[in-house]
Design a protein around this motif. Sequence first.
Motif, short mmCIF file in Angstrom:
data_model
loop_
_atom_site.label_atom_id
_atom_site.label_comp_id
_atom_site.label_asym_id
_atom_site.label_seq_id
_atom_site.Cartn_x
_atom_site.Cartn_y
_atom_site.Cartn_z
N LYS A 122 0.86 -1.19 0.00
CA LYS A 122 0.00 0.00 0.00
C LYS A 122 0.89 1.23 0.00
CE LYS A 122 -3.77 2.34 2.24
NZ LYS A 122 -4.70 2.40 3.36
N VAL A 123 0.65 2.11 -0.99
CA VAL A 123 1.40 3.36 -1.10
C VAL A 123 0.36 4.47 -1.23
CG1 VAL A 123 3.09 4.65 -2.44
CG2 VAL A 123 3.28 2.17 -2.28
N LYS A 124 0.25 5.25 -0.18
CA LYS A 124 -0.80 6.27 -0.10
C LYS A 124 -2.15 5.61 -0.32
CE LYS A 124 2.21 10.07 -1.05
NZ LYS A 124 2.10 11.38 -0.55
N GLU A 125 -2.87 5.93 -1.38
CA GLU A 125 -4.20 5.36 -1.63
C GLU A 125 -4.18 4.21 -2.63
OE1 GLU A 125 -6.97 6.30 0.02
OE2 GLU A 125 -5.67 7.61 1.18
N ASN A 126 -3.02 3.83 -3.11
CA ASN A 126 -2.92 2.79 -4.14
C ASN A 126 -2.33 1.49 -3.59
OD1 ASN A 126 -3.96 4.00 -6.55
ND2 ASN A 126 -2.20 5.37 -6.49
N ILE A 127 -2.68 0.39 -4.25
CA ILE A 127 -2.15 -0.93 -3.93
C ILE A 127 -1.34 -1.42 -5.12
CG2 ILE A 127 -2.71 -3.33 -3.34
CD1 ILE A 127 -3.55 -1.39 -1.17
N TYR A 128 -0.13 -1.88 -4.83
CA TYR A 128 0.76 -2.41 -5.86
C TYR A 128 1.03 -3.88 -5.58
CZ TYR A 128 1.99 2.35 -7.30
OH TYR A 128 1.93 3.64 -7.76
N LEU A 129 1.23 -4.64 -6.65
CA LEU A 129 1.77 -5.98 -6.55
C LEU A 129 3.24 -5.88 -6.97
CD1 LEU A 129 1.68 -9.05 -6.22
CD2 LEU A 129 0.86 -9.20 -8.58
N VAL A 130 4.12 -6.17 -6.03
CA VAL A 130 5.57 -6.13 -6.31
C VAL A 130 6.06 -7.57 -6.27
CG1 VAL A 130 7.81 -5.27 -5.55
CG2 VAL A 130 5.77 -3.83 -5.29
N ARG A 131 6.76 -7.96 -7.32
CA ARG A 131 7.25 -9.33 -7.44
C ARG A 131 8.77 -9.33 -7.30
NH1 ARG A 131 5.57 -12.18 -12.31
NH2 ARG A 131 5.14 -13.96 -10.98
N LEU A 132 9.29 -10.23 -6.43
CA LEU A 132 10.72 -10.34 -6.16
C LEU A 132 11.17 -11.77 -6.43
CD1 LEU A 132 10.69 -8.73 -2.58
CD2 LEU A 132 11.12 -7.53 -4.72
N ASP A 133 12.43 -11.93 -6.84
CA ASP A 133 12.97 -13.28 -6.92
C ASP A 133 13.35 -13.73 -5.50
OD1 ASP A 133 15.54 -12.26 -6.33
OD2 ASP A 133 16.25 -12.48 -8.39
N MET A 134 13.77 -14.95 -5.34
CA MET A 134 14.04 -15.49 -4.01
C MET A 134 15.29 -14.89 -3.35
SD MET A 134 11.46 -17.31 -3.29
CE MET A 134 11.85 -18.40 -1.94
N ALA A 135 16.05 -14.10 -4.10
CA ALA A 135 17.18 -13.38 -3.53
C ALA A 135 16.79 -11.96 -3.12
CB ALA A 135 18.34 -13.33 -4.52
N GLY A 136 15.55 -11.55 -3.46
CA GLY A 136 15.09 -10.22 -3.09
C GLY A 136 15.20 -9.18 -4.18
#
Length: 195
Positions: free
Chosen positions: A142-156
């Motif tokens: 959650k960033v201010k009023e928006n929702i993001y989907l952030v995808r990371l690999d297993m190393a970050g």
Amino acid sequence: YFREDFFSTDLKLLKADSVAVDQHLDFNTNVLKDGVNYTLLTDKRGAYSVVAFDTQSRESRVVSGHFKVKNWSVDYPKVDRDRLVFCSTEGKRGRGQDHVGIIDLLTGEGRMVDIEFKGLRPHDVTLLESTVIDGVIQVMVKVKENIYLVRLDMAGKELERQCLTENIAEQILSASVSKAGDNLFVTGTYAKREK
């Protein structure tokens, strides 16, 4: 020492096992995955140990490490591909900084990954949930009023980010990501008010 007792279904003790851990560590959480119970022990200064108890062989192993954080929490722990992945808040929720924690269950090496948004302070970014699907860490942010989907690999390392609320009028209150077949989908709750 940390002690684990393994009982039969009629509560007969089958095995008791104790392993040496730092005396300042406290129980935080545990996750059962593929017949192994992973118990995370932590302290407020960043130290941790993970005790992995294999329910088939009834053997325990321990890995330990230290994060450079203080007063941290562990939320939404998941085990996948020899990693323990979780959301963490350093300091007080709402005023602290959120991270994605990753602990290598073979070596004990751990890292806290920050998800940053240009022009925003760390406490303006809130991690709602994390999960692991097909070896990719999926983080609802959650960033201010928006929702993001952030995808990371297993190393970050960040693979991609996508704003999920760009063209909707409702305000998202909670969200989580799941998989059905080959598709990812988001479920959650929202308020019927404009952003």
